[in-house]
Design a protein around this motif. Structure first.
Motif, PDB file in Angstrom:
ATOM      1  N   GLN A   1      -1.789   2.446   8.229  1.00 44.91           N
ATOM      2  CA  GLN A   1      -2.887   1.787   7.520  1.00 44.91           C
ATOM      3  C   GLN A   1      -4.181   2.585   7.644  1.00 44.91           C
TER       4      GLN A   1
ATOM      5  N   HIS B   1      -1.428  -1.373  -4.220  1.00 45.84           N
ATOM      6  CA  HIS B   1      -2.513  -0.419  -3.991  1.00 45.84           C
ATOM      7  C   HIS B   1      -1.863   0.953  -3.829  1.00 45.84           C
TER       8      HIS B   1
ATOM      9  N   HIS C   1       0.859  -1.179   0.000  1.00 46.56           N
ATOM     10  CA  HIS C   1       0.000   0.000   0.000  1.00 46.56           C
ATOM     11  C   HIS C   1       0.897   1.232   0.000  1.00 46.56           C
TER      12      HIS C   1
ATOM     13  N   TRP D   1      -3.917   5.516   5.289  1.00 44.86           N
ATOM     14  CA  TRP D   1      -4.122   5.100   3.899  1.00 44.86           C
ATOM     15  C   TRP D   1      -5.605   4.914   3.608  1.00 44.86           C
ATOM     16  N   ARG D   2      -6.308   4.250   4.512  1.00 40.60           N
ATOM     17  CA  ARG D   2      -7.743   4.038   4.303  1.00 40.60           C
ATOM     18  C   ARG D   2      -8.501   5.358   4.280  1.00 40.60           C
TER      19      ARG D   2
ATOM     20  N   LYS E   1      -7.912   6.925   0.946  1.00 36.52           N
ATOM     21  CA  LYS E   1      -8.622   6.178  -0.091  1.00 36.52           C
ATOM     22  C   LYS E   1     -10.055   6.678  -0.239  1.00 36.52           C
TER      23      LYS E   1
END
Length: 282
Positions: free
Chosen positions: A253, A171, A115, A256-257, A260
């Motif tokens: 993480q 990703h 990612h 990143w989400r 997104k």
């Protein structure tokens, strides 16, 4: 320099001083040890007081000179422990960009899922050779590092073979600003944008673009990579940070989400890229 890093370097210095004092032949002074090693006395002092980072060779020589060669593995483990977290560009680029790229190739090769968030430039995994060439040139100028541009480009291009291996998944989220940044001539950027359009739809790539006018849940701060949920890497101007504790990885993480949620994919991403491609470059 981070407090944790300095504390670890200071602790290593204390251990080096203990070994000097515990020499089987009798306690050595700093001057005596320097003479044995062929070093200046100031280097011994700096290492013991945490004002200079030892190399693996320094530690091996210290262990041998103090009559305790068996302690090298312990010392080396300490060094790896804090250097694995902060890797200065000055030291990494001492031999040029190619060795750094080779290290990244090994890291990527071992990963199955990556990612990535890139706010400033196109992901290295998706760069054209010409675009990468200009990136390496700019960084070599900034860091005053050896010019091994062509070797570095070849190494980065080799890394992209990972994208054509089954079972892999990249990703990657790019901020629209990264598509517009003229780190290279307009013609090179145009070809790079065409390359990005071409990867949309690849089985191993999920490319998201965060438009400049998108609502953001978190600031578009520094870029980072997360490898298989086990390692996060981010960069600053002075160093790379390799972070492997679970709480820190979980934070990256979540970031990143969150980013997104602001990204567009597929045809919408193609549209953003096409808009940038058509925009005048001045």
């Amino acid at each position: 320099m981070s407090t944790d890093y300095q504390q670890a370097r200071t602790a290593l210095g204390v251990r080096l001083r203990e070994l000097r004092a515990a020499c089987p032949e009798g306690r050595l002074t700093g001057t005596q040890l320097a003479e044995r090693l062929g070093w200046t006395q100031s280097k011994v002092s700096k290492l013991e007081n945490g004002r200079q980072t030892a190399t693996a060779d320094d530690l091996r020589a210290w262990a041998a000179a103090t009559g305790q060669p068996q302690t090298f593995e312990e010392l080396h483990a300490r060094l790896r422990g804090f250097e694995s977290h902060i890797r200065s560009w000055r030291r990494q680029l001492a031999s040029g960009h190619r060795p750094v790229q080779d290290t990244w190739n090994e890291l990527v090769s071992d990963a199955s899922v990556i990612h990535e968030w890139e706010p400033a430039m196109v992901s290295g995994m998706l760069q054209t050779a010409d675009y990468a060439r200009h990136v390496f040139t700019r960084y070599a100028e900034l860091q005053n590092s050896p010019r091994d541009t062509e070797e570095a480009v070849r190494s980065r291009m080799k890394r992209q073979e990972w994208l054509y291996r089954p079972g892999k998944k990249l990703h990657v989220l790019l901020w629209e600003a990264a598509l517009r940044s003229l780190i290279c001539p307009p013609s090179v950027l145009a070809a790079q944008l065409d390359r990005l359009s071409g990867v949309i739809g690849m089985d191993t790539v999920q490319l998201g673009i965060v438009p400049l006018d998108a609502s953001l849940r978190v600031p578009a701060a520094d870029g980072f990579w997360v490898f298989d949920g086990r390692l996060a890497i981010t960069e600053d101007w002075h160093a790379e940070l390799w972070l492997d504790d679970a709480d820190t990885i979980a934070t990256y993480q979540r970031v990143w989400r969150s980013l997104k949620e602001s990204a567009v994919f597929g045809a919408e991403a193609q549209h953003v890229i096409a808009q940038v491609r058509r925009a005048p470059t001045g």
